[in-house]
Design a protein around this motif. Structure first.
Motif, short mmCIF file in Angstrom:
data_model
loop_
_atom_site.label_atom_id
_atom_site.label_comp_id
_atom_site.label_asym_id
_atom_site.label_seq_id
_atom_site.Cartn_x
_atom_site.Cartn_y
_atom_site.Cartn_z
N MET A 164 0.81 -1.20 0.21
CA MET A 164 -0.25 0.05 0.01
C MET A 164 0.97 1.34 -0.09
SD MET A 164 -2.98 1.19 2.85
CE MET A 164 -2.00 1.27 4.16
N ILE A 165 0.31 2.30 -0.63
CA ILE A 165 1.15 3.75 -0.88
C ILE A 165 0.22 4.52 -0.10
CG2 ILE A 165 1.99 5.39 -2.24
CD1 ILE A 165 2.46 3.04 -4.24
N VAL A 166 0.89 5.34 0.87
CA VAL A 166 0.00 6.26 1.67
C VAL A 166 0.74 7.63 1.32
CG1 VAL A 166 -0.24 7.12 4.15
CG2 VAL A 166 -0.19 4.68 3.77
N THR A 167 -0.39 8.67 1.21
CA THR A 167 -0.12 9.78 0.82
C THR A 167 -0.67 10.99 1.80
OG1 THR A 167 -2.17 10.36 -0.27
CG2 THR A 167 -0.14 9.48 -1.77
N VAL A 168 0.18 11.80 2.08
CA VAL A 168 -0.14 12.72 3.13
C VAL A 168 -0.36 14.12 2.16
CG1 VAL A 168 2.11 13.22 3.95
CG2 VAL A 168 0.15 14.00 5.21
N THR A 169 -1.35 14.93 2.38
CA THR A 169 -1.69 15.96 1.75
C THR A 169 -1.68 17.38 2.79
OG1 THR A 169 -2.56 14.99 -0.08
CG2 THR A 169 -2.97 17.29 -0.23
N PRO A 170 -0.95 17.86 3.05
CA PRO A 170 -1.17 18.89 4.02
C PRO A 170 -2.19 19.89 3.82
CG PRO A 170 1.11 18.66 3.89
CD PRO A 170 0.61 17.91 2.70
N ASN A 171 -2.05 20.31 2.31
CA ASN A 171 -3.05 21.55 1.85
C ASN A 171 -4.08 21.06 0.82
OD1 ASN A 171 -3.77 24.24 2.15
ND2 ASN A 171 -2.10 25.07 1.31
N PRO A 172 -4.77 20.14 0.87
CA PRO A 172 -5.78 19.57 -0.30
C PRO A 172 -6.73 20.76 -0.70
CG PRO A 172 -6.78 19.03 1.95
CD PRO A 172 -5.54 19.79 2.22
N TRP A 188 5.45 2.56 0.88
CA TRP A 188 5.72 4.04 0.68
C TRP A 188 4.86 4.99 1.48
CZ3 TRP A 188 9.92 6.18 -1.72
CH2 TRP A 188 10.74 5.14 -2.89
N ILE A 189 5.41 6.00 2.26
CA ILE A 189 4.80 7.13 2.71
C ILE A 189 5.17 8.44 1.85
CG2 ILE A 189 4.23 8.80 4.64
CD1 ILE A 189 4.92 6.31 6.39
N VAL A 190 4.29 9.07 1.26
CA VAL A 190 4.57 10.20 0.33
C VAL A 190 4.00 11.41 0.64
CG1 VAL A 190 4.43 10.74 -2.25
CG2 VAL A 190 4.25 8.29 -1.36
N ALA A 206 8.71 9.38 0.34
CA ALA A 206 9.22 10.20 -0.55
C ALA A 206 8.47 11.42 -0.35
CB ALA A 206 8.47 9.63 -2.06
N VAL A 207 8.93 12.61 -0.96
CA VAL A 207 8.48 13.95 -0.66
C VAL A 207 8.60 14.68 -2.02
CG1 VAL A 207 8.94 16.23 0.53
CG2 VAL A 207 9.26 14.33 1.77
#
Length: 313
Positions: free
Chosen positions: A1-9, A131-133, A162-163
């Motif tokens: 699984m690939i987890v994404t974080v979007t601080p400003n959606p 991955w954490i992105v 990843a960033v």
């Protein structure tokens, strides 16, 4: 699984016009709204093509409720971190030749507690992630070291990190040692503090960022494709695109395609360019599930023509 974080959606609204005239009153020929923010775009592209992904993002206000409705309709697996503020709404104006004029709102200001809750949610899910992105701009008032803090916290999980950031947050994350960064040509030049006018310049800048801590650099170069610089060397690739309808979201599709193919090596770069090529052939922000990647139209170059000038320069 690939987890994404979007601080400003955001909620992204796209208007198509026959021609954009500054200061004039115009009628749109069509319009639509989409859930957006870089991490959201990456997760939607992945999940739409059958790859497990979960998006972590702050949600608040009327636009936040609207965004959640869109995410549920898209079938995206997501974790909402409640905030007091209202998330942003962005507007893109698309012309027939593919020119996009984009106006982005700054977004809400997140408290220290809300920023911490965002990182905590990512780390909890990251125990089961490959991955954490971390993707996109930071909320108003967020410290430039937010992504560096995310990388440090994510190191408690087995996931690679990843960033996709820019400006001071990208510069600040390097010392934290992310496994991958994904700058565009402008962001690459800014972070390396050197001009990027040729492929050789792009390689030199990418090497600089690796020396400062990034383990791999996937740099998107617009019409000139992308370069991957890692411990195994450098590879340049480009994709044939007969018609460009919109470049918005192409970098997000590039990153999604790279991660979908394992996030390492030339074949992942081939996949990345194929997904990006599919994105620029469609209007809007999100790479849709019915858009096939075109890896057959991708050419990889093991020997990079360092003297070749980039078309943006």
């Amino acid at each position: 699984m690939i987890v994404t974080v979007t601080p400003n959606p955001s909620v992204d609204r796209t208007l198509t016009v026959r021609r954009l005239d500054h200061g004039a009153v115009m009628r749109a020929t069509s319009s639509w709204s989409e859930p957006s923010g870089k991490g959201v775009n990456v997760s939607l592209a992945l999940s739409g093509h059958g790859y497990a992904s979960r998006a972590v993002l702050p949600i608040g206000g009327v636009e936040g409720a609207r965004l959640e409705t869109m995410l549920r309709a898209a079938g995206l697996d997501y974790v909402a971190v409640p905030i007091d503020g209202d998330i942003r709404s962005n507007v893109s104006v698309l012309e027939p030749d593919g020119t996009v004029t984009k106006v982005n709102e700054p977004g809400p200001e997140l408290s220290d507690a809300e920023l911490k809750a965002l990182i905590d949610a990512v780390v909890t899910i990251g125990e089961r992630a490959e991955w954490i992105v971390g993707c996109g701009s930071l909320p108003v008032g967020a410290p430039a070291g937010f992504y560096a803090e995310l990388v440090g916290a994510a190191r408690r999980t087995p996931a690679r990190i990843a960033v996709d950031g820019s400006g001071p947050p990208l510069a600040a994350v390097l010392a934290a040692g992310p496994d991958l960064i994904k700058p565009n040509a402008h962001e690459l030049a800014e972070a390396a503090d050197r001009p990027v006018e040729t492929l050789g310049d792009a390689l030199a800048a990418a090497h600089d960022l690796r020396e400062r801590g990034a383990r791999s650099v996937l740099a998107s170069l617009g019409a000139d494709g992308a370069v991957l610089v890692d411990e195994d060397g450098a590879v340049h690739g480009e994709a044939y695109v007969p018609e460009t309808r919109s470049t918005v979201g192409a970098g997000d599709a590039l990153l999604a395609g790279f991660l979908a193919a394992g996030g390492k090596g030339p074949e992942a770069l081939r996949s990345a360019l194929g997904w990006s090529a599919a994105a620029v052939r469609q209007p809007g922000t999100v790479l849709r599930a019915d858009d096939e990647d075109r890896t057959g139209d991708v050419t990889l170059h093991d020997r990079v023509d360092t003297r070749r000038r980039l078309r943006h320069s």
